[in-house]
Design a protein around this motif. Structure first.
Motif, short mmCIF file in Angstrom:
data_model
loop_
_atom_site.label_atom_id
_atom_site.label_comp_id
_atom_site.label_asym_id
_atom_site.label_seq_id
_atom_site.Cartn_x
_atom_site.Cartn_y
_atom_site.Cartn_z
N TRP A 204 -0.05 -14.90 -2.99
CA TRP A 204 0.03 -14.44 -4.37
C TRP A 204 -0.32 -12.95 -4.45
O TRP A 204 -0.93 -12.39 -3.53
CB TRP A 204 -0.89 -15.25 -5.27
N ARG A 205 0.09 -12.33 -5.50
CA ARG A 205 -0.29 -10.95 -5.78
C ARG A 205 -1.22 -10.94 -6.96
O ARG A 205 -0.95 -11.54 -8.00
CB ARG A 205 0.94 -10.09 -6.06
N PRO A 229 2.46 -2.91 -1.44
CA PRO A 229 3.33 -1.82 -1.88
C PRO A 229 3.60 -1.95 -3.37
O PRO A 229 3.54 -3.04 -3.95
CB PRO A 229 4.60 -2.03 -1.05
N ALA A 230 3.90 -0.84 -4.00
CA ALA A 230 4.11 -0.83 -5.45
C ALA A 230 5.22 -1.80 -5.84
O ALA A 230 6.34 -1.71 -5.33
CB ALA A 230 4.44 0.58 -5.92
N GLY A 231 4.89 -2.76 -6.72
CA GLY A 231 5.87 -3.69 -7.26
C GLY A 231 6.27 -4.83 -6.33
O GLY A 231 7.11 -5.67 -6.71
N ALA A 232 5.72 -4.90 -5.11
CA ALA A 232 6.11 -5.94 -4.16
C ALA A 232 5.56 -7.30 -4.58
O ALA A 232 4.45 -7.39 -5.12
CB ALA A 232 5.62 -5.58 -2.76
N GLU A 233 6.33 -8.37 -4.30
CA GLU A 233 5.93 -9.73 -4.67
C GLU A 233 6.18 -10.68 -3.50
O GLU A 233 7.22 -10.58 -2.83
CB GLU A 233 6.71 -10.22 -5.89
N GLY A 248 13.64 -4.55 -7.56
CA GLY A 248 15.05 -4.18 -7.61
C GLY A 248 15.75 -4.61 -6.34
O GLY A 248 15.56 -5.72 -5.84
N ARG A 249 16.57 -3.70 -5.78
CA ARG A 249 17.24 -3.96 -4.50
C ARG A 249 16.61 -3.15 -3.38
O ARG A 249 17.29 -2.63 -2.52
CB ARG A 249 18.73 -3.64 -4.63
N GLY A 250 15.28 -3.09 -3.43
CA GLY A 250 14.58 -2.29 -2.42
C GLY A 250 14.45 -2.94 -1.07
O GLY A 250 13.93 -2.35 -0.13
N GLY A 251 14.92 -4.18 -0.93
CA GLY A 251 14.86 -4.85 0.35
C GLY A 251 13.67 -5.79 0.48
O GLY A 251 12.95 -6.08 -0.50
#
Length: 418
Positions: A204-205, A229-233, A248-251
């Motif tokens: 979990w974040r 990392p910023a926004g990672a889930e 988004g589509r950041g991989g």
């Protein structure tokens, strides 16, 4: 004028033979006359009792004849109906036959056989219907104070259920014991929650950090954390490694749970992940070719999710909604159009053959261990996808689930497997 007596005339002034009858003698004579008539009665011209009996016998014979005639007609009608049932395009109605005296008789119509009213759908997997858990065995339990459930999963070894619900404060992870006790909170206020397919790990974040822990007996143990990392889930697991999706589509990236480890480098060409194969490879989508169309790929988590094999063909959605079957043969996911697609992973090569598999997926997909995929479509109906029937050309449709409010979208509970 005086009349003289005549020797031949009986009418004289006085009776020569006195014939005096007293009242008692008259009454006695009348009695004897009546008694004699009773002892030797004359036949009556018309006997009412005999007439009534004869009429009854005639009526009985008529009714018997009418019943036999109607019975014969019924036999003919039934025989004719059986013959018509055997003929193509015959009349398939059920004739109504009444035996007996039809005079003045209006029989009530016989009940017509109808199909039973549809009842609640009994699924191969457990379902969450509003605030109620309904198991595949028909048992029900109220989920008091849990709120709208987004995902749910049965734990192995009869360990209960895990459920993730959304609240204004964030995601809450609940554990529902198998003994009928109320749900218990394991996590509250998390930004995102992911549970391993086998139900033995949770990630979990919470704020700036990623967390992961083992799950045993409804308890989180051996927890680890690392800066996120910023926004990672977290979205799932590959072995002990947590799969992390960038916004988004950041991989995607991986994070090992070992103490002090940091998330690995991000693979920007990875668009979605759907599950893990027994050899540790991950099934997902990558952007391949130009202009980077989505293609099915096998990814190696030990090499930062590098593609091992890639197959392109149909137009695919990149929403990440889909899952692989327990035997790791089938992948059910959304196409770019308005339909779900079924892909045979054993034939994955340079090209991919996809089979239309019914309505698109709008939430998670859950596979039974017997090879049936289940999900809920946009109408809230339950969709069953059987690969063998899809290969034969069947297009699955949604089945309505009774007793569910339109705002309460059903949730299919994933099986924990082994």
């Amino acid at each position: 004028m005086n009349r003289t007596s005549n020797p031949g005339d009986n009418q004289t002034g006085t009776s020569q033979r006195p014939f005096r009858v007293t009242e008692d003698e008259l009454e006695r004579a009348l009695r004897e006359t009546l008694a004699g008539r009773v002892a030797a009665p004359q036949p009556l011209a018309a006997d009412p009792a005999a007439v009534a009996l004869r009429r009854a016998r005639r009526s009985g014979r008529r009714r018997a004849l009418s019943g036999l005639a109607l019975a014969g007609v019924a036999t003919v009608l039934v025989t004719a109906g059986m013959a018509q049932l055997g003929e193509p395009g015959g009349n398939h109605g059920t004739p109504t036959v009444v035996l007996g005296d039809p005079r003045g008789f209006s029989p009530a119509p016989l009940p017509t056989a109808t199909a039973p009213a549809p009842g609640p759908v009994r699924a191969e997997l457990d379902l969450i219907l509003g605030s109620r858990l309904e198991t595949s065995g028909g048992e029900q339990q109220e989920l008091t104070n849990v709120g709208p459930v987004e995902r749910a999963q049965r734990l192995p070894d009869a360990g209960g259920w895990l459920m993730t619900s959304a609240t204004p404060a964030g995601r809450t992870l609940w554990w529902l014991p198998p003994n009928g006790s109320p749900p218990q909170v394991l996590l509250a206020g998390a930004d995102a929650v992911a549970v391993a397919a086998n139900g033995r790990q949770v990630a979990w974040r919470d704020g700036p950090d990623l967390h992961a822990a083992g799950l045993v007996g409804g308890q989180l143990i051996a927890a680890n954390q690392t800066p996120a990392p910023a926004g990672a889930e977290p979205v799932g697991f590959a072995g002990d490694a947590v799969l992390i999706r960038q916004p988004g589509r950041g991989g995607f990236a991986t994070w090992s749970r070992s103490a002090g480890a940091r998330p690995g480098p991000t693979a920007p060409n990875v668009l979605a992940v759907y599950g893990e194969l027994p050899d540790g490879r991950v099934v997902g989508l990558v952007a391949a070719g130009k202009p980077g169309r989505p293609c099915v790929a096998l990814l190696d988590p030990a090499r930062d999710l590098s593609p091992v094999r890639t197959g392109c063909g149909p137009e695919l959605a990149v929403d990440g909604l889909g899952a692989i079957s327990w035997d790791q043969r089938w992948l059910l996911l959304n196409g770019a159009g308005k339909a779900a697609l079924l892909i045979d992973l054993r034939t994955l090569g340079t090209t991919v053959t996809a089979h239309p598999a019914g309505p698109p997926v709008v939430a998670g997909v859950a596979w039974t261990q017997t090879g049936v995929a289940m999900h809920v479509d946009a109408t809230g109906g339950l969709v069953r996808v059987r690969p063998d029937r899809v290969l034969d050309g069947e297009r699955p449709t949604a089945s309505t689930i009774d007793g569910v409010a339109p705002a309460d979208r059903p949730v299919v509970v994933a099986d924990a497997g082994a």
